[in-house]
Design an enzyme around this catalytic site. Sequence first.
Site, PDB file in Angstrom:
ATOM      1  N   ASP A 211       0.686   1.471  -0.052  1.00  0.00           N
ATOM      2  CA  ASP A 211      -0.264   2.244  -0.849  1.00  0.00           C
ATOM      3  C   ASP A 211       0.288   2.612  -2.220  1.00  0.00           C
ATOM      4  O   ASP A 211       1.473   2.919  -2.369  1.00  0.00           O
ATOM      5  CB  ASP A 211      -0.659   3.524  -0.108  1.00  0.00           C
ATOM      6  N   HIS A 265       1.072  -2.026   5.846  1.00  0.00           N
ATOM      7  CA  HIS A 265       0.127  -1.858   6.943  1.00  0.00           C
ATOM      8  C   HIS A 265      -1.090  -2.736   6.673  1.00  0.00           C
ATOM      9  O   HIS A 265      -1.278  -3.237   5.578  1.00  0.00           O
ATOM     10  CB  HIS A 265      -0.267  -0.389   7.105  1.00  0.00           C
ATOM     11  N   ARG A 275     -15.976  -0.568  12.330  1.00  0.00           N
ATOM     12  CA  ARG A 275     -14.971   0.491  12.284  1.00  0.00           C
ATOM     13  C   ARG A 275     -15.132   1.286  11.001  1.00  0.00           C
ATOM     14  O   ARG A 275     -15.480   0.730   9.947  1.00  0.00           O
ATOM     15  CB  ARG A 275     -13.572  -0.127  12.336  1.00  0.00           C
TER      16      ARG A 275
END
Length: 330
Positions: A211, A265, A275
């Site tokens: 991130d 990730h 989702r």
Amino acid sequence: MDYEPPFLKIYSDLLRESQQLSPLVGETRNYDDKFCEVPLIDIGKLNAERDIIEAARKWGFFQVVNHGIPQELLDGLMREQMMEVFHRPFGTKCEEHFVNNLSASASSGYRWGNPSATSLRQLSWSEAFHVFLPDIATMDHHTRLRSNLKCFATKAASLAERFAEILGEEVKMKSSYFRENCLPNTSFLRLNRYPVCPVASRVFGLLPRSDSSFLTIVYEDQVGGLQLMKDGKWCGIKPNPQALLVNIGDLFQAASNGVYRSIKHRVLAAEKEERYSVAYFYSPSYDTVIESHERAASLYRKFSFREYKQQADRDVKELGNKLGLSRFLL
């Protein structure tokens, strides 16, 4: 359904080419079936600060409970408000940009797929609304969502500042650094939806990445699919309906001189059930200087957040994904 992004149409050539290839073994479905034992921290306990520091060092990820965000608010976001806003017609989502006035934060708006993708390995089968915090107040057509996002953002901002100051003090950062540089108008929310994907073994829901923030705070539904890289293997994170997930971003890894870990990730493409998740990115102003505050020899050169973002944007445009901190190594 007219609310679905036109993945099959826009990426038809890439999908046709993929039919001649085997699934992305080793990249999507080849992972450890066991969930990671991500640290779960009760932030109301006396030893919570030490647990946060240890988790940031060893994992780069941790879950927190007793975080102060009402469960009914989180349930409402996941089960009602986000579904409502994402299930509008695709054209409406694109045209309205989610907020009425983007003059203050032109980066707010609707995004899907990857305009730069030249292969399925560069395609994220997902859609998202990016909302800078000042723009929440302009969401006149989504009053319940506006109210819940405002509450979520306020609570997440307070938690992020608290966690950042705990971690920053450990690596000799000034106590005022985050309050001076990470202001309400520099952080943002991202609302994510991962539609059911007919080629889930060949694409990602979200490409592997770290991130571009100091910290990220996430709440996800119970569908699962989020994975992190641990000891050279991908492993899943089991959703916890009472917990927020916190992860270290690239900026904190650089500022801590590698003491804290910004871990790659990804999200697997949804196979059977869509989702949802909402993420708060604790980020500084573009002029903020990122540098190591440790006395040891620096791993990264000094850079501004603007430099980092510009380099990441170039990498995404030219390579299909960002390279992150590797661009700033000494």
